[in-house]
Scaffold this motif. Structure first.
Motif, PDB file in Angstrom:
ATOM      1  N   GLY A 206      -6.608  -2.480  19.452  1.00  0.00           N
ATOM      2  CA  GLY A 206      -7.665  -2.368  20.443  1.00  0.00           C
ATOM      3  C   GLY A 206      -8.013  -3.729  21.012  1.00  0.00           C
ATOM      4  O   GLY A 206      -7.239  -4.683  20.938  1.00  0.00           O
ATOM      5  N   SER A 207      -9.232  -3.834  21.538  1.00  0.00           N
ATOM      6  CA  SER A 207      -9.650  -5.067  22.208  1.00  0.00           C
ATOM      7  C   SER A 207      -9.765  -6.258  21.267  1.00  0.00           C
ATOM      8  O   SER A 207      -9.670  -7.402  21.705  1.00  0.00           O
ATOM      9  CB  SER A 207     -10.979  -4.843  22.934  1.00  0.00           C
ATOM     10  N   ASP A 208      -9.954  -6.021  19.953  1.00  0.00           N
ATOM     11  CA  ASP A 208     -10.043  -7.153  19.022  1.00  0.00           C
ATOM     12  C   ASP A 208      -8.660  -7.712  18.668  1.00  0.00           C
ATOM     13  O   ASP A 208      -8.554  -8.783  18.082  1.00  0.00           O
ATOM     14  CB  ASP A 208     -10.794  -6.776  17.753  1.00  0.00           C
ATOM     15  N   ARG A 209      -7.575  -7.003  19.022  1.00  0.00           N
ATOM     16  CA  ARG A 209      -6.191  -7.431  18.861  1.00  0.00           C
ATOM     17  C   ARG A 209      -5.790  -7.690  17.416  1.00  0.00           C
ATOM     18  O   ARG A 209      -4.807  -8.351  17.149  1.00  0.00           O
ATOM     19  CB  ARG A 209      -5.939  -8.693  19.704  1.00  0.00           C
ATOM     20  N   ASN A 210      -6.529  -7.142  16.464  1.00  0.00           N
ATOM     21  CA  ASN A 210      -6.286  -7.423  15.047  1.00  0.00           C
ATOM     22  C   ASN A 210      -6.276  -6.117  14.255  1.00  0.00           C
ATOM     23  O   ASN A 210      -7.138  -5.277  14.436  1.00  0.00           O
ATOM     24  CB  ASN A 210      -7.392  -8.340  14.523  1.00  0.00           C
ATOM     25  N   ARG A 211      -5.270  -5.966  13.378  1.00  0.00           N
ATOM     26  CA  ARG A 211      -5.207  -4.804  12.478  1.00  0.00           C
ATOM     27  C   ARG A 211      -4.737  -5.274  11.121  1.00  0.00           C
ATOM     28  O   ARG A 211      -3.873  -6.141  11.014  1.00  0.00           O
ATOM     29  CB  ARG A 211      -4.214  -3.752  12.982  1.00  0.00           C
ATOM     30  N   GLY A 212      -5.293  -4.689  10.095  1.00  0.00           N
ATOM     31  CA  GLY A 212      -4.896  -5.022   8.738  1.00  0.00           C
ATOM     32  C   GLY A 212      -4.388  -3.789   8.013  1.00  0.00           C
ATOM     33  O   GLY A 212      -4.689  -2.658   8.391  1.00  0.00           O
ATOM     34  N   VAL A 213      -3.622  -4.022   6.968  1.00  0.00           N
ATOM     35  CA  VAL A 213      -3.093  -2.953   6.133  1.00  0.00           C
ATOM     36  C   VAL A 213      -3.319  -3.367   4.681  1.00  0.00           C
ATOM     37  O   VAL A 213      -3.043  -4.507   4.305  1.00  0.00           O
ATOM     38  CB  VAL A 213      -1.578  -2.744   6.372  1.00  0.00           C
ATOM     39  N   HIS A 214      -3.838  -2.468   3.878  1.00  0.00           N
ATOM     40  CA  HIS A 214      -3.995  -2.699   2.446  1.00  0.00           C
ATOM     41  C   HIS A 214      -2.912  -1.898   1.733  1.00  0.00           C
ATOM     42  O   HIS A 214      -2.960  -0.666   1.708  1.00  0.00           O
ATOM     43  CB  HIS A 214      -5.386  -2.281   1.972  1.00  0.00           C
ATOM     44  N   ILE A 215      -1.937  -2.606   1.186  1.00  0.00           N
ATOM     45  CA  ILE A 215      -0.810  -1.963   0.519  1.00  0.00           C
ATOM     46  C   ILE A 215      -1.132  -1.851  -0.967  1.00  0.00           C
ATOM     47  O   ILE A 215      -1.321  -2.866  -1.635  1.00  0.00           O
ATOM     48  CB  ILE A 215       0.484  -2.776   0.729  1.00  0.00           C
ATOM     49  N   PRO A 216      -1.244  -0.626  -1.498  1.00  0.00           N
ATOM     50  CA  PRO A 216      -1.528  -0.494  -2.937  1.00  0.00           C
ATOM     51  C   PRO A 216      -0.316  -0.909  -3.769  1.00  0.00           C
ATOM     52  O   PRO A 216       0.807  -0.494  -3.505  1.00  0.00           O
ATOM     53  CB  PRO A 216      -1.840   0.991  -3.110  1.00  0.00           C
ATOM     54  N   ILE A 217      -0.566  -1.747  -4.737  1.00  0.00           N
ATOM     55  CA  ILE A 217       0.488  -2.245  -5.628  1.00  0.00           C
ATOM     56  C   ILE A 217       0.193  -1.716  -7.034  1.00  0.00           C
ATOM     57  O   ILE A 217      -0.914  -1.898  -7.531  1.00  0.00           O
ATOM     58  CB  ILE A 217       0.485  -3.788  -5.688  1.00  0.00           C
ATOM     59  N   PRO A 218       1.142  -1.077  -7.685  1.00  0.00           N
ATOM     60  CA  PRO A 218       0.894  -0.612  -9.059  1.00  0.00           C
ATOM     61  C   PRO A 218       0.658  -1.800  -9.994  1.00  0.00           C
ATOM     62  O   PRO A 218       1.302  -2.839  -9.853  1.00  0.00           O
ATOM     63  CB  PRO A 218       2.159   0.145  -9.439  1.00  0.00           C
ATOM     64  N   ASN A 219      -0.255  -1.655 -10.923  1.00  0.00           N
ATOM     65  CA  ASN A 219      -0.588  -2.711 -11.868  1.00  0.00           C
ATOM     66  C   ASN A 219       0.429  -2.708 -13.013  1.00  0.00           C
ATOM     67  O   ASN A 219       0.133  -2.328 -14.131  1.00  0.00           O
ATOM     68  CB  ASN A 219      -2.009  -2.532 -12.392  1.00  0.00           C
ATOM     69  N   LEU A 220       1.634  -3.142 -12.704  1.00  0.00           N
ATOM     70  CA  LEU A 220       2.711  -3.184 -13.685  1.00  0.00           C
ATOM     71  C   LEU A 220       2.962  -4.631 -14.095  1.00  0.00           C
ATOM     72  O   LEU A 220       3.102  -5.507 -13.227  1.00  0.00           O
ATOM     73  CB  LEU A 220       4.002  -2.603 -13.096  1.00  0.00           C
ATOM     74  N   PRO A 221       3.035  -4.920 -15.385  1.00  0.00           N
ATOM     75  CA  PRO A 221       3.259  -6.292 -15.837  1.00  0.00           C
ATOM     76  C   PRO A 221       4.500  -6.954 -15.217  1.00  0.00           C
ATOM     77  O   PRO A 221       4.496  -8.144 -14.949  1.00  0.00           O
ATOM     78  CB  PRO A 221       3.417  -6.158 -17.355  1.00  0.00           C
ATOM     79  N   ILE A 222       5.533  -6.190 -14.954  1.00  0.00           N
ATOM     80  CA  ILE A 222       6.757  -6.754 -14.381  1.00  0.00           C
ATOM     81  C   ILE A 222       6.515  -7.334 -12.973  1.00  0.00           C
ATOM     82  O   ILE A 222       7.259  -8.198 -12.514  1.00  0.00           O
ATOM     83  CB  ILE A 222       7.897  -5.715 -14.370  1.00  0.00           C
ATOM     84  N   LEU A 223       5.478  -6.867 -12.287  1.00  0.00           N
ATOM     85  CA  LEU A 223       5.174  -7.355 -10.942  1.00  0.00           C
ATOM     86  C   LEU A 223       4.256  -8.578 -10.939  1.00  0.00           C
ATOM     87  O   LEU A 223       4.065  -9.201  -9.888  1.00  0.00           O
ATOM     88  CB  LEU A 223       4.524  -6.240 -10.110  1.00  0.00           C
ATOM     89  N   ALA A 224       3.699  -8.939 -12.073  1.00  0.00           N
ATOM     90  CA  ALA A 224       2.737 -10.050 -12.140  1.00  0.00           C
ATOM     91  C   ALA A 224       3.349 -11.331 -11.591  1.00  0.00           C
ATOM     92  O   ALA A 224       4.416 -11.762 -12.013  1.00  0.00           O
ATOM     93  CB  ALA A 224       2.268 -10.257 -13.576  1.00  0.00           C
ATOM     94  N   GLY A 225       2.683 -11.896 -10.615  1.00  0.00           N
ATOM     95  CA  GLY A 225       3.112 -13.158 -10.018  1.00  0.00           C
ATOM     96  C   GLY A 225       4.243 -13.054  -9.020  1.00  0.00           C
ATOM     97  O   GLY A 225       4.588 -14.038  -8.376  1.00  0.00           O
ATOM     98  N   MET A 226       4.834 -11.879  -8.869  1.00  0.00           N
ATOM     99  CA  MET A 226       5.920 -11.718  -7.892  1.00  0.00           C
ATOM    100  C   MET A 226       5.341 -11.685  -6.486  1.00  0.00           C
ATOM    101  O   MET A 226       4.273 -11.119  -6.264  1.00  0.00           O
ATOM    102  CB  MET A 226       6.703 -10.434  -8.153  1.00  0.00           C
ATOM    103  N   PRO A 227       6.048 -12.258  -5.527  1.00  0.00           N
ATOM    104  CA  PRO A 227       5.566 -12.172  -4.155  1.00  0.00           C
ATOM    105  C   PRO A 227       5.879 -10.805  -3.554  1.00  0.00           C
ATOM    106  O   PRO A 227       6.871 -10.175  -3.895  1.00  0.00           O
ATOM    107  CB  PRO A 227       6.347 -13.267  -3.436  1.00  0.00           C
TER     108      PRO A 227
END
Length: 91
Positions: A44-65
């Motif tokens: 829209g007119s503010d030209r900005n949109r965000g997305v919140h991507i849910p990430i599972p709380n799995l230890p293997i993902l800790a610190g991964m980009p």
């Protein structure tokens, strides 16, 4: 994501980065492992949109980009890949 008013975008995300030249600019996600966000974003007119991507709380993902990039289609019909976003999956 930022884009001109009236633009639309599709967001892709993944855990690996790989630069692939395309007619729309550089795709910075690995095409073999990327996932597509199921909703098309509109700007829209503010030209900005965000997305919140849910990430599972799995230890293997800790610190991964997690990497995310959009394909933006502007009202003129021009399609482009903007910059890559990088965030820690789990801090």
């Amino acid at each position: 994501a930022y884009a001109p008013q009236g633009s639309a975008a599709v967001v892709a995300y993944g855990l690996t980065e790989r630069r692939t030249p395309t007619p729309f600019g550089n795709l910075h996600l690995d095409p073999a492992t990327l996932l597509i966000w199921p909703t098309v974003l509109s700007f829209g007119s503010d030209r900005n949109r965000g997305v919140h991507i849910p990430i599972p709380n799995l230890p293997i993902l800790a610190g991964m980009p997690i990497y995310a990039q959009a394909l933006v289609v502007e009202p003129s019909g021009r399609a482009r890949f903007p910059n890559l976003w990088v965030e820690s999956a789990i801090r």
